[in-house]
Design a protein around this motif. Structure first.
Motif, PDB file in Angstrom:
ATOM      1  N   LYS A 211       0.825  -1.201   0.000  1.00 55.07           N
ATOM      2  CA  LYS A 211       0.000   0.000   0.000  1.00 55.07           C
ATOM      3  C   LYS A 211       0.862   1.255   0.000  1.00 55.07           C
ATOM      4  O   LYS A 211       0.561   2.234  -0.702  1.00 55.07           O
ATOM      5  CB  LYS A 211      -0.931   0.001   1.227  1.00 55.07           C
ATOM      6  CG  LYS A 211      -1.970   1.120   1.202  1.00 55.07           C
ATOM      7  CD  LYS A 211      -2.875   0.978  -0.004  1.00 55.07           C
ATOM      8  CE  LYS A 211      -3.854   2.124  -0.112  1.00 55.07           C
ATOM      9  NZ  LYS A 211      -4.654   2.034  -1.351  1.00 55.07           N
ATOM     10  N   VAL A 212       1.945   1.242   0.778  1.00 58.65           N
ATOM     11  CA  VAL A 212       2.858   2.388   0.781  1.00 58.65           C
ATOM     12  C   VAL A 212       3.426   2.594  -0.625  1.00 58.65           C
ATOM     13  O   VAL A 212       3.546   3.736  -1.105  1.00 58.65           O
ATOM     14  CB  VAL A 212       3.996   2.179   1.807  1.00 58.65           C
ATOM     15  CG1 VAL A 212       5.092   3.224   1.621  1.00 58.65           C
ATOM     16  CG2 VAL A 212       3.448   2.244   3.231  1.00 58.65           C
ATOM     17  N   GLY A 213       3.757   1.514  -1.305  1.00 61.04           N
ATOM     18  CA  GLY A 213       4.269   1.610  -2.664  1.00 61.04           C
ATOM     19  C   GLY A 213       3.276   2.267  -3.611  1.00 61.04           C
ATOM     20  O   GLY A 213       3.648   3.106  -4.443  1.00 61.04           O
ATOM     21  N   GLU A 214       2.010   1.894  -3.485  1.00 59.91           N
ATOM     22  CA  GLU A 214       0.960   2.508  -4.323  1.00 59.91           C
ATOM     23  C   GLU A 214       0.848   4.002  -4.046  1.00 59.91           C
ATOM     24  O   GLU A 214       0.736   4.807  -4.977  1.00 59.91           O
ATOM     25  CB  GLU A 214      -0.381   1.817  -4.057  1.00 59.91           C
ATOM     26  CG  GLU A 214      -0.445   0.374  -4.529  1.00 59.91           C
ATOM     27  CD  GLU A 214      -1.750  -0.302  -4.117  1.00 59.91           C
ATOM     28  OE1 GLU A 214      -2.611   0.384  -3.517  1.00 59.91           O
ATOM     29  OE2 GLU A 214      -1.907  -1.510  -4.388  1.00 59.91           O
ATOM     30  N   ASN A 215       0.859   4.348  -2.758  1.00 61.84           N
ATOM     31  CA  ASN A 215       0.788   5.768  -2.396  1.00 61.84           C
ATOM     32  C   ASN A 215       1.984   6.538  -2.940  1.00 61.84           C
ATOM     33  O   ASN A 215       1.849   7.679  -3.423  1.00 61.84           O
ATOM     34  CB  ASN A 215       0.736   5.925  -0.876  1.00 61.84           C
ATOM     35  CG  ASN A 215      -0.583   5.489  -0.267  1.00 61.84           C
ATOM     36  OD1 ASN A 215      -1.576   5.320  -0.977  1.00 61.84           O
ATOM     37  ND2 ASN A 215      -0.607   5.304   1.039  1.00 61.84           N
ATOM     38  N   GLN A 216       3.167   5.938  -2.829  1.00 59.27           N
ATOM     39  CA  GLN A 216       4.384   6.609  -3.266  1.00 59.27           C
ATOM     40  C   GLN A 216       4.408   6.839  -4.776  1.00 59.27           C
ATOM     41  O   GLN A 216       4.949   7.854  -5.247  1.00 59.27           O
ATOM     42  CB  GLN A 216       5.615   5.807  -2.833  1.00 59.27           C
ATOM     43  CG  GLN A 216       5.961   5.958  -1.353  1.00 59.27           C
ATOM     44  CD  GLN A 216       6.406   7.358  -1.000  1.00 59.27           C
ATOM     45  OE1 GLN A 216       5.578   8.256  -0.796  1.00 59.27           O
ATOM     46  NE2 GLN A 216       7.713   7.558  -0.930  1.00 59.27           N
ATOM     47  N   GLU A 217       3.842   5.929  -5.535  1.00 56.87           N
ATOM     48  CA  GLU A 217       3.757   6.142  -6.985  1.00 56.87           C
ATOM     49  C   GLU A 217       2.979   7.423  -7.283  1.00 56.87           C
ATOM     50  O   GLU A 217       3.364   8.210  -8.156  1.00 56.87           O
ATOM     51  CB  GLU A 217       3.072   4.948  -7.652  1.00 56.87           C
ATOM     52  CG  GLU A 217       3.946   3.718  -7.801  1.00 56.87           C
ATOM     53  CD  GLU A 217       3.240   2.598  -8.552  1.00 56.87           C
ATOM     54  OE1 GLU A 217       2.243   2.906  -9.261  1.00 56.87           O
ATOM     55  OE2 GLU A 217       3.653   1.444  -8.432  1.00 56.87           O
ATOM     56  N   LYS A 218       1.892   7.624  -6.551  1.00 56.29           N
ATOM     57  CA  LYS A 218       1.062   8.818  -6.769  1.00 56.29           C
ATOM     58  C   LYS A 218       1.778  10.073  -6.289  1.00 56.29           C
ATOM     59  O   LYS A 218       1.729  11.127  -6.942  1.00 56.29           O
ATOM     60  CB  LYS A 218      -0.280   8.640  -6.060  1.00 56.29           C
ATOM     61  CG  LYS A 218      -1.112   7.501  -6.643  1.00 56.29           C
ATOM     62  CD  LYS A 218      -2.217   7.056  -5.710  1.00 56.29           C
ATOM     63  CE  LYS A 218      -2.932   5.822  -6.252  1.00 56.29           C
ATOM     64  NZ  LYS A 218      -3.864   5.228  -5.284  1.00 56.29           N
ATOM     65  N   LEU A 219       2.450   9.970  -5.138  1.00 56.32           N
ATOM     66  CA  LEU A 219       3.184  11.129  -4.621  1.00 56.32           C
ATOM     67  C   LEU A 219       4.343  11.499  -5.545  1.00 56.32           C
ATOM     68  O   LEU A 219       4.588  12.675  -5.814  1.00 56.32           O
ATOM     69  CB  LEU A 219       3.717  10.811  -3.224  1.00 56.32           C
ATOM     70  CG  LEU A 219       3.005  11.446  -2.023  1.00 56.32           C
ATOM     71  CD1 LEU A 219       3.693  11.046  -0.734  1.00 56.32           C
ATOM     72  CD2 LEU A 219       2.960  12.961  -2.151  1.00 56.32           C
TER      73      LEU A 219
END
Length: 583
Positions: free
Chosen positions: A488-496
Motif C-alpha cells: 500500500k505504501v508503494g501505491e501511495n508513493q507512486e502517486k506522490l
C-alpha cells in the motif's frame, strides 16, 4: 421644505425630478440617477400618462442595477419594486422586455439579500409569463445559485439536468471510468493541431443556445462536484466542446478551468495546467467580472498547486474571494475562503492559533451553507486538538465537533467531499498523537472518499499520512501484514512521486520522508539518513514548517533507536518547530 403644505410636496418633488431629468444629459444621467429617481418616485402618484410611467419604470430599473452593482441590495430591491409599481396590468404584453428585466433583477437582488421567499415568488412570475427557455434562463441561474448557497445541491442538479436536456445536452445517469476516458479523448481530439494557449484567440461565440447551455453548466458545476462527481468530467468536456465548436464567450473561461481539473485527475498534469492558465487568460481578455470569482476559484483550488507553490493557490483564492464580494457571487465568496483557510492549514503558512481565529471570524458566513460549516468545524476542532489539551486528542470531539453525530449525518447525505476532510483530519490526528493502528484504520476508511477531494492538495496529504501511519505499525505487524503494508505504501508513493515531478516544491519533501521511513523499517540505514536530510532541507527551503518539524522528529527518533545519541541538535530543532502544533 417644512413650510410647503403636505398636499404640494409630491408635486414639488415631481417637478424637481422632471427638471433634473430635462437638464441632465444622457451621459450624466447615470451619475445622477439616484438623485433624479428619488425625486420622481416621491411624486409617483401624480404620474398618470402611460409613457411617463414607463419612462420612470426604466429609470428605476437603471437605478436598481447601479445599486445592485454597489452591493446596496435593499436599495436595489426598492427601486425594482418601484418600477414594477409603475407597470400597467398588461405590461407583459406591451412592455415585455422592461417588465421581464424588472422581475429578473428584483429576483436576483432578493437572492443576494437572502430574501429567498421573495426571490422564489418573483422567479415563479417570470416562469409563468415567459414562453421560451431563453427568456427564463436568467431567473433559472439565480435559482440554481440559491439552491447551492442553501445547501440544496441535489435540487440544483435535477433542475440543471432538465434545462440542459431542453438544450440538447444530456447528462447520463451513470458513468464508468472508460466512459470518462473516452469523453476526454474525444474532446482533446477536436483540438487537432491547435495549441491550448492558442484557444484564447478563438472567434466570439454568437450561438444563442450554446451561450445558454454554457450558463446553465457553469451554474450547476459546483453542485455536480459535490453531489455527483462522476458527472464532473462529462460536463467539463461538454463545456469545452461548445467553445471549440462555436467560439469563446466569457463563460468559456470556467469551462476551460473545469477541463483542466479533469485532465489533472486523469494525470495529464501539463495539459491540465495549460487549460487552467488559458482560463485565467480568457478572464483577462473579456474583462468579465461575472466569471472572475468562479474561474479564479477553480484554478486556485483545484489546479495551480500541481505546478506552482501552494502560496500561489492561496493568493488566487484570496483574489476569488475579493472579486466575489464585488460582484455578489456569494457561493464562490464562501467556497474560496474555506479553501484558502484549509490550504493555509495544510501548508503550515500561518501559526495555528492565528488561523483558528481567522476561521472563527468567518464562521457566521459559513453557517449559511451546512456543508461549508461542517468543513469549518472539522478544521477548527483539528486545530484545537493540536494546540490545546484534550482528553481525546485523536478524535473530533469538542466544542466544534461531535464526530459520531457528524459522521452519521455526512454518510446519510453522501457528502463525499466533507467525508474526505473528516477522515483526513482523523488520520492526521491519530498519526501525530501516535495512535498508529487507529491511524491505519482511518486511512482505510478515508480511502473510500478520495474522489470527493479530486484535484485538491488534501489528496496528496492523505497519501503522505497514510503511508507514514502504515510504516509506523510495520515493526510490530505480522509478516503477512507487513507485506500488505509495504504494498500500500508503494501505491501511495507512486502517486506522490508523480505529483512531485510536476510540483517538487509541494510534494518532493513528502515523498522523501516516506521513503526515509520505508528504508528505516527495512533496516537500510544509509539510504534513510540521506532521505531524512533531504526531506528536512526541501521542507525548509519551501517553507513547509510543519513538515520540516515532522521530518526532524522522525529523523531524531531514527537516530535514538539506532543508539546514536550524539545527534541531539536534530531533536531539539524538532521540538522547537513543533511548538506551533501544540505537541
Amino acid at each position: 421644505y417644512s413650510l410647503i403644505p403636505d398636499e404640494e410636496k409630491q408635486f414639488t418633488h415631481l417637478k424637481i425630478g422632471q427638471l433634473l431629468l430635462q437638464n441632465t444629459s444622457e451621459l450624466q444621467q447615470e451619475e445622477r440617477i439616484f438623485e433624479i429617481v428619488s425625486q420622481l418616485n416621491r411624486g409617483i402618484l401624480l404620474i398618470i400618462q402611460p409613457t411617463e410611467r414607463q419612462q420612470l419604470a426604466q429609470l428605476n430599473l437603471n437605478a436598481g442595477r447601479k445599486a445592485k452593482e454597489a452591493t446596496a441590495y435593499s436599495a436595489a430591491i426598492h427601486y425594482f419594486y418601484s418600477g414594477m409599481q409603475l407597470l400597467t396590468i398588461n405590461s407583459w404584453e406591451i412592455a415585455y422586455e422592461l417588465t421581464r428585466s424588472l422581475y429578473e433583477e428584483a429576483a436576483e437582488a432578493a437572492f443576494l439579500n437572502n430574501e429567498f421567499e421573495q426571490m422564489e415568488s418573483l422567479i415563479q412570475v417570470v416562469i409563468e409569463q415567459t414562453t421560451t427557455l431563453l427568456d427564463r434562463v436568467k431567473v433559472y441561474e439565480v435559482q440554481l445559485q440559491a439552491y447551492q448557497v442553501r445547501n440544496q445541491s441535489f435540487k440544483a442538479l435535477a433542475t440543471g439536468r432538465e434545462l440542459l436536456a431542453q438544450l440538447g445536452v444530456t447528462l447520463p445517469e451513470s458513468v464508468t471510468p472508460p466512459d470518462i476516458q473516452q469523453y476526454v479523448v474525444n474532446t482533446l481530439s477536436t483540438l487537432a493541431a491547435r495549441s491550448i494557449e492558442g484557444l484564447v484567440d478563438l472567434p466570439l461565440m454568437d450561438d444563442t443556445k450554446a451561450l445558454v447551455a454554457l450558463r446553465i453548466m457553469a451554474s450547476i458545476a459546483p453542485a455536480i462536484h459535490q453531489t455527483a462527481p462522476y458527472l464532473f468530467p462529462i460536463i467539463a468536456c461538454e463545456e469545452v466542446n461548445l467553445s471549440l465548436k462555436y467560439g469563446n464567450a466569457p463563460l468559456s473561461a470556467p469551462g476551460y478551468a473545469d477541463f483542466g481539473i479533469v485532465l489533472n485527475i486523469c494525470n495529464q498534469i501539463e495539459s491540465g495546467y495549460e487549460f487552467g492558465q488559458l482560463a485565467l487568460m480568457l478572464v483577462d481578455r473579456f474583462k468579465a467580472k461575472s466569471v472572475q470569482s468562479m474561474t479564479i476559484f477553480k484554478v486556485g483550488a483545484l489546479n495551480q498547486c500541481n505546478k506552482q507553490h501552494i502560496r500561489t493557490s492561496i493568493s488566487l483564492l484570496q483574489e476569488s474571494h475579493t472579486f466575489g464580494l464585488e460582484t455578489g457571487d456569494f457561493f464562490h465568496v464562501l467556497a474560496s475562503m474555506i479553501f484558502k483557510l484549509f490550504y493555509v492549514y495544510l501548508s503550515g503558512t500561518e501559526v495555528l492559533e492565528i488561523l483558528l481565529a481567522d476561521i472563527k471570524a468567518y464562521e457566521s458566513n459559513f453557517a449559511k451553507n451546512q456543508r461549508l460549516l461542517n468543513w469549518s468545524n472539522i478544521v477548527s476542532q483539528t486545530i484545537k486538538n493540536l494546540t490545546e489539551y484534550s482528553d481525546y486528542p485523536d478524535s473530533l470531539i469538542g466544542e466544534d465537533c461531535q464526530e459520531e453525530e457528524l459522521l452519521s449525518a455526512l454518510l446519510q447525505e453522501k457528502d463525499e467531499l466533507t467525508l474526505h476532510i473528516f477522515f483526513l483530519s482523523k488520520l492526521t490526528l491519530s498519526y501525530l498523537f501516535e495512535n498508529f493502528p487507529v491511524a491505519v484504520e482511518n486511512g482505510n476508511q478515508g480511502e473510500q472518499y478520495l474522489n470527493g477531494g479530486a484535484g485538491m492538495l488534501s489528496v496528496t496529504v492523505f497519501y503522505y499520512y497514510d503511508s507514514l501511519s502504515r510504516l509506523a505499525v510495520y515493526p510490530t505487524a505480522e509478516p503477512s501484514q507487513q507485506e500488505q503494508l509495504l504494498l500500500k505504501v508503494g501505491e501511495n508513493q507512486e502517486k506522490l512521486q508523480f505529483r512531485a515531478k510536476s510540483a517538487p516544491m509541494n510534494f518532493q519533501h513528502k515523498f522523501d520522508l516516506v521513503e526515509a521511513e520505508r528504508h528505516r523499517v527495512l533496516g537500510e540505514k544509509i539510504a534513510a539518513i540521506e532521505l531524512y536530510d533531504r526531506a528536512i532541507t526541501l521542507a525548509r527551503e519551501n517553507e513547509y514548517i510543519q513538515e520540516e518539524a515532522l521530518s526532524n522528529e522522525l529523523a531524531a527518533k531514527f537516530y535514538l533507536d539506532w543508539g546514536k545519541k550524539n545527534r541531539p541538535s536534530l531533536y531539539a530543532r524538532s521540538l522547537l518547530l513543533l511548538r506551533p502544533l501544540g505537541r
